[in-house]
Design an enzyme around this catalytic site. Structure first.
Site, PDB file in Angstrom:
ATOM      1  N   CYS A 154       0.859  -1.184   0.000  1.00  0.00           N
ATOM      2  CA  CYS A 154       0.000   0.000   0.000  1.00  0.00           C
ATOM      3  C   CYS A 154       0.896   1.236   0.000  1.00  0.00           C
ATOM      4  O   CYS A 154       1.912   1.279   0.705  1.00  0.00           O
ATOM      5  CB  CYS A 154      -0.901   0.010   1.232  1.00  0.00           C
ATOM      6  SG  CYS A 154      -2.048   1.391   1.162  1.00  0.00           S
ATOM      7  N   ASP A 286      -6.528  10.365  -4.448  1.00  0.00           N
ATOM      8  CA  ASP A 286      -5.836   9.368  -3.634  1.00  0.00           C
ATOM      9  C   ASP A 286      -4.536   9.015  -4.361  1.00  0.00           C
ATOM     10  O   ASP A 286      -4.386   9.300  -5.553  1.00  0.00           O
ATOM     11  CB  ASP A 286      -6.742   8.129  -3.503  1.00  0.00           C
ATOM     12  CG  ASP A 286      -6.412   7.323  -2.247  1.00  0.00           C
ATOM     13  OD1 ASP A 286      -5.371   7.605  -1.624  1.00  0.00           O
ATOM     14  OD2 ASP A 286      -7.176   6.419  -1.909  1.00  0.00           O
ATOM     15  N   ASN A 287      -3.637   8.396  -3.625  1.00  0.00           N
ATOM     16  CA  ASN A 287      -2.406   7.881  -4.219  1.00  0.00           C
ATOM     17  C   ASN A 287      -1.590   8.942  -4.949  1.00  0.00           C
ATOM     18  O   ASN A 287      -1.218   8.779  -6.116  1.00  0.00           O
ATOM     19  CB  ASN A 287      -2.728   6.691  -5.135  1.00  0.00           C
ATOM     20  CG  ASN A 287      -3.254   5.532  -4.311  1.00  0.00           C
ATOM     21  OD1 ASN A 287      -2.738   5.249  -3.230  1.00  0.00           O
ATOM     22  ND2 ASN A 287      -4.275   4.869  -4.788  1.00  0.00           N
TER      23      ASN A 287
HETATM   24  N1  MTE Z   1      -9.952  -1.933  -5.392  1.00  0.00           N
HETATM   25  C1  MTE Z   1     -11.199  -1.625  -5.043  1.00  0.00           C
HETATM   26  N2  MTE Z   1     -12.191  -1.962  -5.892  1.00  0.00           N
HETATM   27  N3  MTE Z   1     -11.478  -0.970  -3.897  1.00  0.00           N
HETATM   28  C2  MTE Z   1     -10.485  -0.601  -3.018  1.00  0.00           C
HETATM   29  O1  MTE Z   1     -10.776  -0.028  -1.962  1.00  0.00           O
HETATM   30  N4  MTE Z   1      -8.065  -0.515  -2.624  1.00  0.00           N
HETATM   31  C3  MTE Z   1      -6.790  -0.411  -3.325  1.00  0.00           C
HETATM   32  C4  MTE Z   1      -6.537  -1.640  -4.177  1.00  0.00           C
HETATM   33  N5  MTE Z   1      -7.684  -1.965  -4.950  1.00  0.00           N
HETATM   34  C5  MTE Z   1      -9.141  -0.898  -3.380  1.00  0.00           C
HETATM   35  C6  MTE Z   1      -8.929  -1.614  -4.586  1.00  0.00           C
HETATM   36  C7  MTE Z   1      -5.643  -0.236  -2.468  1.00  0.00           C
HETATM   37  S1  MTE Z   1      -5.352   1.366  -1.955  1.00  0.00           S
HETATM   38  C8  MTE Z   1      -4.754  -1.222  -2.199  1.00  0.00           C
HETATM   39  S2  MTE Z   1      -3.334  -0.892  -1.339  1.00  0.00           S
HETATM   40  C9  MTE Z   1      -4.994  -2.590  -2.646  1.00  0.00           C
HETATM   41  O2  MTE Z   1      -6.241  -2.720  -3.303  1.00  0.00           O
HETATM   42  C10 MTE Z   1      -4.996  -3.527  -1.477  1.00  0.00           C
HETATM   43  O3  MTE Z   1      -5.248  -4.830  -1.885  1.00  0.00           O
HETATM   44  P1  MTE Z   1      -5.555  -5.921  -0.765  1.00  0.00           P
HETATM   45  O4  MTE Z   1      -6.664  -5.383   0.111  1.00  0.00           O
HETATM   46  O5  MTE Z   1      -5.925  -7.172  -1.478  1.00  0.00           O
HETATM   47  O6  MTE Z   1      -4.288  -6.085   0.018  1.00  0.00           O
END
Ligand code: MTE
Length: 874
Positions: A154, A286-287
């Protein structure tokens, strides 16, 4: 070499437990493949899928998701954002079991039932020759499947350190916001190729099924990365040989190796091929690593910071942490051996290898080289299939996994040191920096990892920078002791270092130098007229006469403050820039007794009329309305109906003007004040309807202060209102009043976005309801999705009742559905040029929408030859 089936390889060699296909699993056509020796590759640790929903999750939208109780919840109960205890994660080894794999969910986990999985669909759309929709079954059966070990990290990993230095807009991750698994599925390139991207296609936008306060989660990566086999971008339906679990995107997710986890969209529903990066809210807000000088306030007030693609994060940066010594580990010197083995992890981004990890025990003066174990490399020699996917890594050099470092350190060296420092360097020779780069989202934190060493009663006590489970860690300790964590010495004062007192927060001076006139209540009252409005802020008297014309809210905004103490309202709604303008209007100080009298309300006003008033609003005093109804228009939009003082009363708001609303601030105390334009008819009696979009909190960004507070307000609450305000008024029949000056127009071009429709709607309705009004109107309404279009029924009705062609309404959507036949994209030059006609003095352009939209349209209009005098921004 004997032969067997894929399922048998898994059963016999890998898990050595009977393998049964779940009803949801699609059997990949069994092929004859050689039996492989998997003894040389690291296999997943023993895993036990949790079967019980924890009681803590029962009352939440995730009440269908069984979870492991060892995970540390970083954002309370819900949404589920967790990391494993670092030691437990490290002990799992190279691969992490799915139940300990970190989770980052922005909202609820979509509930996907077993029987729905075979028909789970993803669409490939946008700039493609052949838009297609594939079912889960087709994804498995029609495309080559590969299996690869990939570490997801993350972007917020280690953020708690940033938050300890200065609170960022993100929640506090410890150093275990990362995990590694074997992912199985097709290459995303194969899927995209099947839809044949067009020549001008540049990006692949992804969208998940989780509906969040700001739309579905989505982001994008470059199309050429997707197409590059070296980048290994894939879709996955299995993790360590098992079906994906709900928290990790079941049944299908994207996996983007070497990049931040945020790009690996879970519960994948759409791949949209585009010319530009994603305009999904989560891609923009974000990000990102904004420049370090952008404060949380600046980032909220100046949305342009978020739109700069240069600040988006894709590749991970180089990073490392120590798992041993553990946080709070105690080493008893009496029983310790001659060496202590320090151990931990390191990773880099973009497929780059970690090329060295160094340890210092003397504050970075000298460094020792640690050993590095690259478990991922073992898969490069492995040929064949694993979990139904081909392991195809022999040719690919990229490193997409974490590596483990270790170093035997003489115990006596630890004894003589105050801290162990770890830093890694990658193939691009980028080392981790010594100092933190703080940024508003607190992402990509990667300074040297520092474990402090304290000696007490023959024991060494180790402390990590932070503790994700709660308070603790050396950073918090140093901060509490008054240390400046940014002083380059981890907050510890060096010998001879000058003590620098923190700079006090600077108040903005609103007084003019040299003004020392003392004014009493009588003089203040006498001079406070509508023509020369005097008002008081913080005990100082200001004369607003010279700013009557220039005030962006119209003269009325100042007139309504005349003769009053306007401190609360002024301070609540004005920016720092506005405050800095105040010395120009400062004329003196109200004496103490006069100020007390003024604050007590000794100045006669019209707050308690003897006879019921016909209209509700008064410009100079707050009037109390009651919240009597909340109507949900869409997931984020509500109509708030306020009851006025009596059933016969009208609001008293001229067309195109606004009213101020004041409610108590539930978090910070005090009041929140904002301006709105109602959507109810101007002659509606007894009530007023106000359409408001709620800007909900997200895990990383706070929502709108006013709108979230309003949304939580119970029925029958008192809402104070004041007004009217605004520089613009529509008098009917083409007559407008702008800044008090009357003029005639023949047509309006109305440009709006989102709830910006409300003032524009008032004017359009006035024109359309009056058959005699010859004014023509073109409305350009920009929104994201079809459901975001507000007042659509009414707008359609205007067009339907229009027999003489005086009204044209054009909707444009940035995220229109496939069957959307209207315009697509933002309100741009082409659209404005097409509908606004050539600039002329008989036309006024009215604009209302998000700041970025207003700025962009202004630039376009001016470049098309429109003059400022013909533009009005609400
Ligand atoms: N995809 C969806 N649809 N919704 C989410 O909240 N979070 C993202 C990504 N993909 C997210 C997502 C983030 S910020 C991260 S760091 C990773 O998923 C985390 O994946 P994990 O929960 O399988 O570790």
């Amino acid at each position: 070499m004997s032969t067997t089936t894929i399922t048998q390889v898994w059963t016999d060699k890998v898990l050595s437990k009977p393998h049964t296909l779940k009803s949801t699993q699609i059997r990949v056509e069994e092929q004859e493949i050689p039996v492989l020796d998997t003894s040389d590759i690291p296999l997943p640790p023993p895993s036990k899928e949790p079967s019980e929903v924890l009681s803590i999750d029962k009352g939440t939208p995730d009440s269908h998701v069984p979870r492991d109780p060892r995970l540390i919840r970083l954002t309370g109960v819900h949404p589920f954002n967790v990391e494993a205890p670092l030691t437990a994660l490290y002990r799992e080894g190279f691969l992490t079991s799915p139940e300990l794999f970190y989770v980052r969910n922005h909202g609820p986990v979509p509930h996907v039932r077993d029987e729905e999985i075979p028909s789970w669909e993803i669409s490939i759309e946008g700039l493609v020759e052949k838009p297609i929709t594939l079912t889960f079954k087709q994804i498995l059966q029609n495309f080559d499947q590969i299996t690869a070990p990939i570490t997801l990290v993350c972007a917020g990993n280690r953020r708690k350190e940033q938050n300890t230095v200065r609170k960022s807009k993100g929640f506090s991750w410890g150093p275990a916001g990362l995990s590694t698994a074997l992912f199985t599925g097709p290459m995303m390139a194969d899927i995209i190729k099947s839809a044949k991207p067009l020549r001008r296609a540049r990006y692949v936008c992804m969208e998940g099924a989780d509906k969040l306060p700001n739309g579905y989660y989505g982001t994008s990566v470059k199309l050429n990365w997707v197409m590059d086999p070296n980048r290994g971008i894939m879709l996955a339906h299995k993790m360590n040989g098992e079906d994906l679990r709900p928290d990790h995107g079941r049944p299908l997710r994207a996996v983007v190796p070497g990049q931040i986890g945020g790009r690996s969209v879970k519960w994948l529903k759409k791949l949209i091929v585009t010319e530009a990066p994603s305009d999904n809210w989560y891609h923009i807000y974000d990000n990102r690593v904004l420049p370090t000088m952008v404060t949380p306030d600046m980032s909220s007030q100046e949305p342009s910071w978020w739109r700069d693609e240069r600040y988006a994060i894709y590749d991970l940066n180089v990073n490392s942490a120590a798992a041993f010594p553990q946080h709070k580990e105690v080493l008893d010197l009496a029983s310790a051996g001659p060496f202590y083995t320090a151990k931990g992890y390191a990773y880099a981004g973009g497929g780059r290898r970690v090329t060295r990890v160094e340890i210092s025990l003397d504050r970075g003066k000298s460094w020792r080289l640690a050993n590095i174990e690259y478990a991922e490399d073992k898969y490069r020699d492995f040929e064949g299939s694993l979990y139904g996917g081909r392991v195809d890594m022999s040719w690919r050099e990229a490193c997409f996994c974490w590596s483990f470092w270790s170093l035997d350190i003489p115990t006596s060296d630890l004894e003589n040191s105050d801290a162990l420092l770890v830093r890694a360097m990658d193939e691009a020779l980028s080392p981790q920096p010594r100092d933190m780069y703080w940024s508003v989202l607190g992402m990509m934190n990667n300074p040297w990892f520092r474990v402090t060493i304290a000696k007490e009663n023959g024991k060494l006590l180790f402390e990590h920078p932070t503790d994700p489970t709660g308070p603790g860690g050396w950073m918090e300790r140093v901060k509490k002791a008054g240390g400046d964590l940014t002083n380059g010495n981890w907050g510890e004062r060096q010998e001879g270092e000058e003590i620098i007192e923190p700079e006090p927060v600077q108040d903005i001076n609103m007084k003019k130098e040299g003004v020392n006139r003392v004014i009493d209540l009588e003089e203040f009252k006498k001079n406070s007229t509508d023509e020369s409005p005097w008002f008081v802020v913080n005990g100082e008297v200001y004369d607003g006469t010279a700013f009557l014309e220039g005030h962006p809210g119209g003269a009325q905004s100042i007139i309504s403050a005349a003769g009053t103490d306007a401190s609360e309202e002024f301070l609540a709604i004005h920016s720092e820039t506005a405050k800095k303008m105040m010395p120009d209007y400062h004329i003196g100080t109200l004496n103490k007794t006069s100020l007390e009298a003024l604050l007590k309300g000794d100045i006669a006003d019209d707050t308690s009329p003897t006879t019921p008033r016909d209209t509700f609003l008064t410009p100079k005093s707050w009037k109390k309305a009651t919240l009597i109804k909340k109507t949900t228009v869409s997931w984020d939009t509500r109509i708030f109906t306020l009851g006025l003082e009596h059933a016969d009363q009208t609001l008293g708001l001229p067309t195109g003007q606004h009213l101020m609303i004041k409610i108590p601030d539930p978090t910070a105390g005090g009041a929140i004040i904002r301006s709105y334009t109602p959507i109810s008819e101007t002659n509606q009696r007894g009530t007023v309807d106000i359409l408001i979009k709620i800007y909900f909190d997200s895990p990383t960004l706070p929502g709108g202060k006013m709108t979230t507070a309003l949304d939580k307000l119970p029925l029958n609450s008192v809402i104070e209102c004041k007004g009217p305000t605004g520089r613009f008024e529509y008098l009917g029949n083409g007559q407008v009043l702008v800044g008090g000056k009357e003029r005639t127009v023949q047509s309006f071009v109305m440009i709006c976005g989102g709830t910006g429709i409300t003032p524009v709607f008032q004017v359009l309705r006035a024109v359309m309801q009056d058959e005699q009004d010859p004014t023509t109107c073109v409305l350009l309404d920009g929104n994201r999705q079809e459901e975001d279009i507000l007042c659509r029924i009414e707008l359609n009705a205007f067009e339907d009742m229009d027999k003489v062609g005086k009204c044209k309404i054009v909707h444009t959507l940035t995220k229109g559905p496939e069957n959307w036949t209207g315009r697509r994209g933002r309100i741009d030059e082409e659209l404005i040029e097409e509908y606004a006609g050539s600039p002329n003095d008989q036309t006024m352009v009215l604009v209302c929408g998000p700041e970025a939209m207003e700025k962009a349209s202004k630039k376009i209009l001016l470049s098309l030859g429109w003059t400022e005098s013909n533009l009005h921004y609400f």
